[in-house]
Design a protein around this motif. Structure first.
Motif, PDB file in Angstrom:
ATOM      1  N   ALA A  21       0.822  -1.210   0.000  1.00  0.00           N
ATOM      2  CA  ALA A  21       0.000   0.000   0.000  1.00  0.00           C
ATOM      3  C   ALA A  21       0.860   1.264   0.000  1.00  0.00           C
ATOM      4  CB  ALA A  21      -0.928  -0.009   1.218  1.00  0.00           C
ATOM      5  N   VAL A  22       1.896   1.298   0.847  1.00  0.00           N
ATOM      6  CA  VAL A  22       2.777   2.471   0.881  1.00  0.00           C
ATOM      7  C   VAL A  22       3.566   2.588  -0.420  1.00  0.00           C
ATOM      8  CG1 VAL A  22       4.669   3.578   2.113  1.00  0.00           C
ATOM      9  CG2 VAL A  22       2.939   2.327   3.391  1.00  0.00           C
ATOM     10  N   LEU A  23       4.023   1.458  -0.941  1.00  0.00           N
ATOM     11  CA  LEU A  23       4.758   1.456  -2.210  1.00  0.00           C
ATOM     12  C   LEU A  23       3.926   2.081  -3.329  1.00  0.00           C
ATOM     13  CD1 LEU A  23       7.085   0.430  -4.104  1.00  0.00           C
ATOM     14  CD2 LEU A  23       5.784  -1.699  -4.294  1.00  0.00           C
ATOM     15  N   LEU A  24       2.673   1.672  -3.432  1.00  0.00           N
ATOM     16  CA  LEU A  24       1.808   2.225  -4.480  1.00  0.00           C
ATOM     17  C   LEU A  24       1.504   3.694  -4.234  1.00  0.00           C
ATOM     18  CD1 LEU A  24      -0.648  -0.745  -5.029  1.00  0.00           C
ATOM     19  CD2 LEU A  24       0.924   0.200  -6.707  1.00  0.00           C
ATOM     20  N   ALA A  25       1.335   4.072  -2.953  1.00  0.00           N
ATOM     21  CA  ALA A  25       1.057   5.478  -2.649  1.00  0.00           C
ATOM     22  C   ALA A  25       2.213   6.368  -3.096  1.00  0.00           C
ATOM     23  CB  ALA A  25       0.806   5.651  -1.147  1.00  0.00           C
ATOM     24  N   VAL A  26       3.431   5.977  -2.764  1.00  0.00           N
ATOM     25  CA  VAL A  26       4.602   6.773  -3.158  1.00  0.00           C
ATOM     26  C   VAL A  26       4.752   6.782  -4.677  1.00  0.00           C
ATOM     27  CG1 VAL A  26       7.114   6.939  -2.986  1.00  0.00           C
ATOM     28  CG2 VAL A  26       5.769   6.369  -0.969  1.00  0.00           C
ATOM     29  N   THR A  27       4.499   5.655  -5.335  1.00  0.00           N
ATOM     30  CA  THR A  27       4.599   5.591  -6.792  1.00  0.00           C
ATOM     31  C   THR A  27       3.594   6.508  -7.461  1.00  0.00           C
ATOM     32  OG1 THR A  27       5.371   3.297  -6.671  1.00  0.00           O
ATOM     33  CG2 THR A  27       4.515   4.053  -8.778  1.00  0.00           C
ATOM     34  N   LEU A  28       2.336   6.465  -6.992  1.00  0.00           N
ATOM     35  CA  LEU A  28       1.289   7.280  -7.609  1.00  0.00           C
ATOM     36  C   LEU A  28       1.537   8.768  -7.388  1.00  0.00           C
ATOM     37  CD1 LEU A  28      -1.896   5.210  -6.678  1.00  0.00           C
ATOM     38  CD2 LEU A  28      -0.761   5.325  -8.888  1.00  0.00           C
ATOM     39  N   VAL A  29       1.851   9.145  -6.148  1.00  0.00           N
ATOM     40  CA  VAL A  29       2.062  10.565  -5.857  1.00  0.00           C
ATOM     41  C   VAL A  29       3.330  11.069  -6.538  1.00  0.00           C
ATOM     42  CG1 VAL A  29       2.448  12.243  -4.027  1.00  0.00           C
ATOM     43  CG2 VAL A  29       0.785  10.423  -3.692  1.00  0.00           C
ATOM     44  N   TRP A 146      11.659  17.605  -6.223  1.00  0.00           N
ATOM     45  CA  TRP A 146      10.548  17.857  -5.307  1.00  0.00           C
ATOM     46  C   TRP A 146       9.420  16.837  -5.398  1.00  0.00           C
ATOM     47  CZ3 TRP A 146       5.546  18.644  -6.711  1.00  0.00           C
ATOM     48  CH2 TRP A 146       5.283  19.047  -8.018  1.00  0.00           C
ATOM     49  N   PRO A 147       9.075  16.245  -6.556  1.00  0.00           N
ATOM     50  CA  PRO A 147       8.033  15.207  -6.521  1.00  0.00           C
ATOM     51  C   PRO A 147       8.414  14.009  -5.652  1.00  0.00           C
ATOM     52  CG  PRO A 147       8.349  15.996  -8.764  1.00  0.00           C
ATOM     53  CD  PRO A 147       9.462  16.550  -7.953  1.00  0.00           C
ATOM     54  N   PHE A 148       9.698  13.649  -5.651  1.00  0.00           N
ATOM     55  CA  PHE A 148      10.131  12.532  -4.809  1.00  0.00           C
ATOM     56  C   PHE A 148      10.065  12.905  -3.331  1.00  0.00           C
ATOM     57  CE2 PHE A 148      12.490  11.965  -8.842  1.00  0.00           C
ATOM     58  CZ  PHE A 148      12.001  10.724  -9.203  1.00  0.00           C
ATOM     59  N   VAL A 149      10.431  14.155  -3.026  1.00  0.00           N
ATOM     60  CA  VAL A 149      10.351  14.607  -1.634  1.00  0.00           C
ATOM     61  C   VAL A 149       8.905  14.589  -1.149  1.00  0.00           C
ATOM     62  CG1 VAL A 149      10.745  16.552  -0.075  1.00  0.00           C
ATOM     63  CG2 VAL A 149      12.442  16.009  -1.841  1.00  0.00           C
ATOM     64  N   VAL A 150       7.996  15.126  -1.981  1.00  0.00           N
ATOM     65  CA  VAL A 150       6.573  15.129  -1.616  1.00  0.00           C
ATOM     66  C   VAL A 150       6.060  13.709  -1.437  1.00  0.00           C
ATOM     67  CG1 VAL A 150       4.268  15.721  -2.421  1.00  0.00           C
ATOM     68  CG2 VAL A 150       6.130  17.357  -2.709  1.00  0.00           C
ATOM     69  N   ALA A 151       6.432  12.810  -2.358  1.00  0.00           N
ATOM     70  CA  ALA A 151       5.961  11.424  -2.276  1.00  0.00           C
ATOM     71  C   ALA A 151       6.455  10.747  -1.005  1.00  0.00           C
ATOM     72  CB  ALA A 151       6.419  10.651  -3.511  1.00  0.00           C
ATOM     73  N   LEU A 152       7.738  10.962  -0.658  1.00  0.00           N
ATOM     74  CA  LEU A 152       8.277  10.357   0.558  1.00  0.00           C
ATOM     75  C   LEU A 152       7.594  10.918   1.802  1.00  0.00           C
ATOM     76  CD1 LEU A 152      12.095  10.202  -0.240  1.00  0.00           C
ATOM     77  CD2 LEU A 152      10.537   8.272   0.027  1.00  0.00           C
ATOM     78  N   VAL A 153       7.364  12.226   1.818  1.00  0.00           N
ATOM     79  CA  VAL A 153       6.684  12.839   2.962  1.00  0.00           C
ATOM     80  C   VAL A 153       5.263  12.294   3.084  1.00  0.00           C
ATOM     81  CG1 VAL A 153       5.761  15.006   3.864  1.00  0.00           C
ATOM     82  CG2 VAL A 153       8.083  14.929   2.952  1.00  0.00           C
ATOM     83  N   THR A 159       1.730   6.699   6.795  1.00  0.00           N
ATOM     84  CA  THR A 159       2.054   5.539   7.629  1.00  0.00           C
ATOM     85  C   THR A 159       2.018   5.896   9.110  1.00  0.00           C
ATOM     86  OG1 THR A 159       3.491   4.760   5.852  1.00  0.00           O
ATOM     87  CG2 THR A 159       3.728   3.703   7.989  1.00  0.00           C
ATOM     88  N   LEU A 160       2.536   7.066   9.478  1.00  0.00           N
ATOM     89  CA  LEU A 160       2.527   7.464  10.888  1.00  0.00           C
ATOM     90  C   LEU A 160       1.108   7.690  11.394  1.00  0.00           C
ATOM     91  CD1 LEU A 160       5.593   9.884  11.079  1.00  0.00           C
ATOM     92  CD2 LEU A 160       5.369   7.602  12.087  1.00  0.00           C
TER      93      LEU A 160
END
Length: 435
Positions: A21-29, A146-153, A159-160
């Motif tokens: 779920a987190v993997l797909l969320a980061v990929t999509l965002v 910045w898209p990677f930073v936003v996706a990681l955040v 998750t938190l």
């Protein structure tokens, strides 16, 4: 952190759904952010940017919903583990920190993998946008930080937040819970959950009232926002609905298939919160996908626009990523809820229930859960689309496609059945000895 890392390593199957779920969320965002960054450099793509941002917001909301559901299921499955840790002296605060640490380990690993997959996903989305005619010359994909930073955040924040809610459930498990063998849930709807559900339903109703009064350009985002809030309320109050549905539909099914139907209905009555964890992704898929798709068709009908050829696939493709996400979550949720029932199914076999009857029981239960999620999602989508119809045409009516609706329902049902049958195969046909 050491204990959390060991738990993740030894419980890979239980946390695999959360990782996915987190993997797909980061990929999509992240992938959506790369496409938006490329489109932002060209003024003629402003309309495309709005659609892409709206699709990314839907994906982000779905990720919060799905990750929270997966972690909650993980906590429910590990109920006796938390009780055992409490019985040997671990404090509630330490249990909460342990769950948070586990979630962070999963989030970091999944976030790193999601950033790698975001680039090919962005190229695929750019190709779809060009193919559907939204941007005939295509959208350039610019690999910027910045898209990677936003996706990681987003991945870490989602998750938190999910871990915080899951930790509350684990902390509520008492040390003597390790001795309890009953599968029945003592509190179907705790009062904080009931209050949150009622407030979410009231807030969603208020947003629906405001949809016809906002500007035309803001009507669809407002309608989607109302649908999201209503999904939160329906998910919170859903166990009560599922307990009633399990009892009522179980009686009907038991007349056609006495043994398997009775067992399926009894399981839903006994564990409605577990069943709601599998019904929530179905509800989410139907509610958001139908609202997005049929809002576009309602607006086209009001403006006299007829889409043909590739442009007719624009809306389905933009919402497709979120739909694929929720379909995967349907598979994960169903598989997780069924996998924890290995001992229960083996016990039924020792009492004389045949593997064929158990297969039918699993299928009936999955179909009842899918129907409940479909009805909840359909009601939410119908309410949001009615408000959007008033905003677009002045009448409480909207345009819809029976084919697209039936396709969504069939995909959800097939995903749920596949997850349920595969995850219980060993318990239904394997050795009677416990793992």
């Amino acid at each position: 952190m050491v204990l959390a890392w060991n738990n993740v390593r030894t419980n890979r199957l239980g946390l695999a759904a959360s990782f996915a779920a987190v993997l797909l969320a980061v990929t999509l965002v992240g992938g959506g952010g790369l496409v938006v960054a490329g489109a932002g450099a060209r003024d003629e793509l402003n309309g495309v940017i709005g659609l892409l941002v709206l699709s990314a917001v839907v994906s982000g909301f779905v990720s919060v919903f799905v990750v929270a559901g997966m972690l909650s299921l993980h906590v429910l499955r590990q109920r006796r583990t938390w009780a055992l840790l409490r019985s040997v002296g671990m404090t509630p605060r330490q249990v909460s920190r342990l769950i948070t640490a586990e979630a962070l380990v999963v989030a970091v690993l999944a976030g790193a993998a999601g950033c790698v997959l975001a680039v090919p996903y962005a190229w695929v989305m750019s190709g779809f946008v060009r193919m559907t005619g939204l941007a005939p010359e295509g959208v350039p994909v610019e690999v910027t930080p910045w898209p990677f930073v936003v996706a990681l955040v987003v991945g870490l924040a989602v998750t938190l937040l999910a871990a915080r809610g899951a930790a509350r459930k684990a902390v509520g498990v008492g040390p003597l819970e390790v001795l309890r063998e009953s599968a029945a849930q003592r509190r179907i709807l705790p009062w904080p959950r009931a209050v949150a559900g009622v407030m979410a339903l009231a807030g969603g109703g208020g947003l629906l009232f405001l949809v016809p009064q906002v500007k035309a350009t803001a009507a669809v985002p407002a309608g989607l926002g109302a649908a999201m809030v209503l999904c939160v309320g329906a998910s919170a109050l859903g166990p009560v609905v599922l307990r009633g549905a399990g009892w009522l539909v179980g009686l009907v099914v038991a007349r056609f298939d006495p043994g398997a139907g009775m067992l399926a209905g009894s399981s839903l009555v006994t564990q409605p919160r577990r069943a709601m964890a599998a019904a929530s992704p179905v509800m989410l898929t139907i509610a958001l996908a139908c609202t997005f798709l049929f809002a576009v068709s309602t607006g086209d009908a009001a403006d006299g626009v007829v889409r043909t050829g590739p442009s007719a696939w624009a809306a389905p493709i933009l919402v497709g990523s979120a739909v694929v996400y929720t379909v995967i979550s349907v598979l994960n949720a169903t598989a997780m809820t069924m996998a924890e029932r290995g001992e229960e199914i083996r016990l039924l076999r020792t009492l004389g229930v045949k593997p064929r009857q158990l297969t039918r029981m699993v299928c009936w239960e999955t179909l009842i859960v899918t129907c409940a999620g479909t009805l909840l999602g359909t009601g939410i989508a119908a309410a949001a689309l009615t408000a959007l119809g008033v905003a677009a045409t002045g009448r409480p009516a909207f345009t819809y496609s029976v084919t697209q609706y039936a396709g969504l329902v069939l995909v959800c049902a097939a995903s749920g059945l596949a997850g349920a049958v595969v995850s219980t195969r060993k318990a239904r046909r394997g050795s009677l000895r416990p793992d």
